[in-house]
Design a protein around this motif. Sequence first.
Motif, PDB file in Angstrom:
ATOM      1  N   PRO A 149     -12.163  18.532 -19.153  1.00 30.42           N
ATOM      2  CA  PRO A 149     -11.930  18.933 -20.546  1.00 30.42           C
ATOM      3  C   PRO A 149     -12.982  19.874 -21.119  1.00 30.42           C
ATOM      4  O   PRO A 149     -12.682  20.667 -22.009  1.00 30.42           O
ATOM      5  CB  PRO A 149     -11.920  17.602 -21.295  1.00 30.42           C
ATOM      6  CG  PRO A 149     -12.727  16.676 -20.442  1.00 30.42           C
ATOM      7  CD  PRO A 149     -12.443  17.090 -19.036  1.00 30.42           C
TER       8      PRO A 149
ATOM      9  N   THR B 174      -8.574  16.784 -16.263  1.00 32.43           N
ATOM     10  CA  THR B 174      -9.742  16.139 -15.657  1.00 32.43           C
ATOM     11  C   THR B 174     -11.038  16.877 -15.932  1.00 32.43           C
ATOM     12  O   THR B 174     -12.118  16.356 -15.683  1.00 32.43           O
ATOM     13  CB  THR B 174      -9.550  16.038 -14.133  1.00 32.43           C
ATOM     14  OG1 THR B 174      -9.352  17.346 -13.596  1.00 32.43           O
ATOM     15  CG2 THR B 174      -8.346  15.159 -13.805  1.00 32.43           C
TER      16      THR B 174
ATOM     17  N   LYS C 173     -12.671   8.149 -14.338  1.00 27.80           N
ATOM     18  CA  LYS C 173     -13.164   7.916 -15.696  1.00 27.80           C
ATOM     19  C   LYS C 173     -12.957   6.484 -16.174  1.00 27.80           C
ATOM     20  O   LYS C 173     -13.730   5.987 -16.994  1.00 27.80           O
ATOM     21  CB  LYS C 173     -12.511   8.885 -16.686  1.00 27.80           C
ATOM     22  CG  LYS C 173     -11.010   8.759 -16.828  1.00 27.80           C
ATOM     23  CD  LYS C 173     -10.460   9.693 -17.907  1.00 27.80           C
ATOM     24  CE  LYS C 173     -10.902   9.299 -19.286  1.00 27.80           C
ATOM     25  NZ  LYS C 173     -10.306  10.128 -20.342  1.00 27.80           N
TER      26      LYS C 173
ATOM     27  N   SER D 229     -12.503  19.229 -26.523  1.00 31.45           N
ATOM     28  CA  SER D 229     -12.554  18.567 -25.209  1.00 31.45           C
ATOM     29  C   SER D 229     -11.893  17.195 -25.277  1.00 31.45           C
ATOM     30  O   SER D 229     -11.165  16.803 -24.354  1.00 31.45           O
ATOM     31  CB  SER D 229     -14.013  18.433 -24.752  1.00 31.45           C
ATOM     32  OG  SER D 229     -14.634  19.695 -24.646  1.00 31.45           O
TER      33      SER D 229
ATOM     34  N   LYS E 229      -4.620  15.073 -20.936  1.00 34.51           N
ATOM     35  CA  LYS E 229      -4.836  14.378 -19.663  1.00 34.51           C
ATOM     36  C   LYS E 229      -5.458  15.275 -18.586  1.00 34.51           C
ATOM     37  O   LYS E 229      -5.230  15.066 -17.392  1.00 34.51           O
ATOM     38  CB  LYS E 229      -3.518  13.801 -19.119  1.00 34.51           C
ATOM     39  CG  LYS E 229      -2.770  12.894 -20.094  1.00 34.51           C
ATOM     40  CD  LYS E 229      -3.578  11.676 -20.471  1.00 34.51           C
ATOM     41  CE  LYS E 229      -2.803  10.764 -21.419  1.00 34.51           C
ATOM     42  NZ  LYS E 229      -3.604   9.596 -21.867  1.00 34.51           N
TER      43      LYS E 229
ATOM     44  N   ASN F 254     -15.942  12.811 -17.381  1.00 36.74           N
ATOM     45  CA  ASN F 254     -14.896  13.009 -18.377  1.00 36.74           C
ATOM     46  C   ASN F 254     -14.956  11.837 -19.349  1.00 36.74           C
ATOM     47  O   ASN F 254     -14.041  11.027 -19.435  1.00 36.74           O
ATOM     48  CB  ASN F 254     -13.530  13.079 -17.664  1.00 36.74           C
ATOM     49  CG  ASN F 254     -12.373  13.304 -18.624  1.00 36.74           C
ATOM     50  OD1 ASN F 254     -12.571  13.479 -19.824  1.00 36.74           O
ATOM     51  ND2 ASN F 254     -11.167  13.272 -18.090  1.00 36.74           N
TER      52      ASN F 254
ATOM     53  N   SER G  95      -8.662  15.981 -23.049  1.00 31.98           N
ATOM     54  CA  SER G  95      -8.797  14.838 -22.156  1.00 31.98           C
ATOM     55  C   SER G  95      -7.829  13.727 -22.515  1.00 31.98           C
ATOM     56  O   SER G  95      -7.104  13.219 -21.653  1.00 31.98           O
ATOM     57  CB  SER G  95     -10.230  14.295 -22.212  1.00 31.98           C
ATOM     58  OG  SER G  95     -10.357  13.136 -21.427  1.00 31.98           O
TER      59      SER G  95
END
Length: 719
Positions: free
Chosen positions: A82, A80, A612, A70, A78, A187, A74
């Motif tokens: 993960p 959103t 985030k 994950s 990138k 996230n 993320s």
Amino acid sequence: MTIFKVERAQGEIMLGIIYLILAGMLGYEVSKMLTEERRSVPGVNRIWLILPASFGAGILLLTWTVYIISWFFSVVGKVTNPLLYGNAIAMTGTALLLILTAVRSHKRTAAGSEESKKIRTKTTEKLISNKKTFKREAILFGLLAVFITYMMFYVFYIKDGILYSGLTVYGDYAPHTAMMRSFSFGNNFPTQYPHYGGADVKYHFMFQFLSGNLEYLGLRMDFAYNIVSVASLLGFLMLLYQLALRITGKMCGGVVTLFLFFFRSGMAFFRFAWEHIQAGDLLETLSENTTFIGYTANENWGLWNFNVYLNQKHLAFGLLLVTLALYLFMDWLEAGTAHKEKGFLWMKNRIFSKEGWKSRNLEQALLMGLFLGLCAFWNGAAVIGGLLILCGFAVFSDGKIDYAVTAAVTILFSWLQTKIFISGSAMSPQIYLGFLAEEKTVLGVIKYLFWMSGIFFLGLAVLVWFMRRRERTILMGFLFPTIFAFVLLMTPDINVNHKYIMISYAFLAIFWAWSVCSLWSGSLRSDTMEIAVIGAETTGEQRIDAKKLNKSGKSKALRITGKILAVVLALCLSITGIYDFVVIIKDNGPGRRVTVNMNSDLTKWLAENLEKNDLLLTPEYSMNEVTMSGEMLYCGWPYYAWSAGYDTNYRAAQAVTIYTTTDSEELKNVVKQEKITHILFEEGSEFEQQQCVEDMIAATYEKVYETEDGRIRIYKTSE
């Protein structure tokens, strides 16, 4: 954030259950090296070793795999959402691995000889080597599971969309639930501390990540948090029972150890009762009191009772793996203490002989080091406490190379995690003598231990005279975390050292359980302990003869006296803890719970509209509808972040400036400097005992949200 879920479909809930099942099956396969093909211990049912080992190892490995995947999706990819990729890849990969392992095992068995099939059958039978004892143990652990489940849900549960958290635990649950929601709703990669957002994460958070991930997979928050908490504590207690059984040779020893684990020793109740007997209001006070009693520093926080395991749920998971390590390294210790040399010669040979250092099982040492190292960000105190006990064991053991390997691997993986998650130093160790004792002298520490634990620690000086070499060395190892707590300070908050004493306490309870059982049976001598040594050449007949010898010549009067003394000793060791438990029930009952609306529009708005990298300034919030959004707070309740090692004084000062300034330019400069993207104002709120003022904030920034009752307003500071 864009992830917000309220309703859970039945199929989604099943994903959380499937995750736990996969983890258990993976753990069983991985931990075989530690739990199978070991020398048989007469009368010991290995199933109680295998079950917690499988849970601990599987949860540890699968959860880290999900987290790492994950994190990659993320930070590098990138994306959103993960956790979708982390769970899909990790769970699918684990399922395929288990299928391949099962197919290979089936082919090997089908193509193998009759001898291989007999070995497999024999191995299965060894899971339950004593059916009579197994039935008793199954009842014991069944009742224990019911009790622990009841207590976990008693202090933390959701009903009709409202979260109820008891007064003795909600303070710890506040940062934990915020961390859980930062993953299940958000996230949080790279991971930040929600009560001190925009910085690194200094607090061990992986247990909260596990719970948050289970909520993401469909389990309601209370189920996600409590199920793994129940399994962790139950697994730890299964292993503690196994360890007690191995050391004392008595099922009674295991059962009483569990009893003493729940109900602590201390002088608080005796002093409290005497004071109120003199005042003439004892019964009235006992029935009305709803706070923990204590006469040492912060004892009335519940530092020493079962409440610690209710609010620090991740501690039990760490101790599960630590106890597994101690159980396995008992082989090394017993080999070292079984030598015939005595005194100085024996000690000299443990240091300078070939047997004292030669590796006995390097593979086990490596694997156990991996498990303990990966546990550092589940509960760091448990790992440190475990290493301290193993250090004590190593002094008197054969095979010190294996201890060194386990410690080195543990430290290596712990160090790698701190470099990844923490900016700067993870800890700042310093000499701090005396812990919480008022007088920082030897006499002051003795007085403190007496008032805090009664005869529990000081009485060990008497018990040691009734022990043999093996038990004395074990006791010495168990004391190492307590010694550590009175000498070193690892975090800004000295109170945190209480965990090391609690770790010692859980294991030292074995020796007091042995004392109670020995008094009950009429012999305060470690004969049964000696018989229980792994590898000792004893038969079932010899065990029976030993019991007969133990009872022969004992008059009925002496046996009755022994039983009375056993009951008195058990009460002296537990009465304070029993009353503490009554307080836990009272102080977490109806009307004494913090409530949070889990279907709050405010929570939903925050989760859906903040991203985030946003940072939200709020009053000094602990646990409420805002923290349940999982958003990063600039400075939540300061104590949480301060005790974890963050500079809360600086941020608190900046927050006060923002909430009280009458200068627009000063407001803009501070907000920009601190990278605060949203400011929440609540009617009547304070920060550091200073009244929060909205006028300048409202005049400077755009209002983007207001609750229906107008009590809370949120302003956006960025374009």
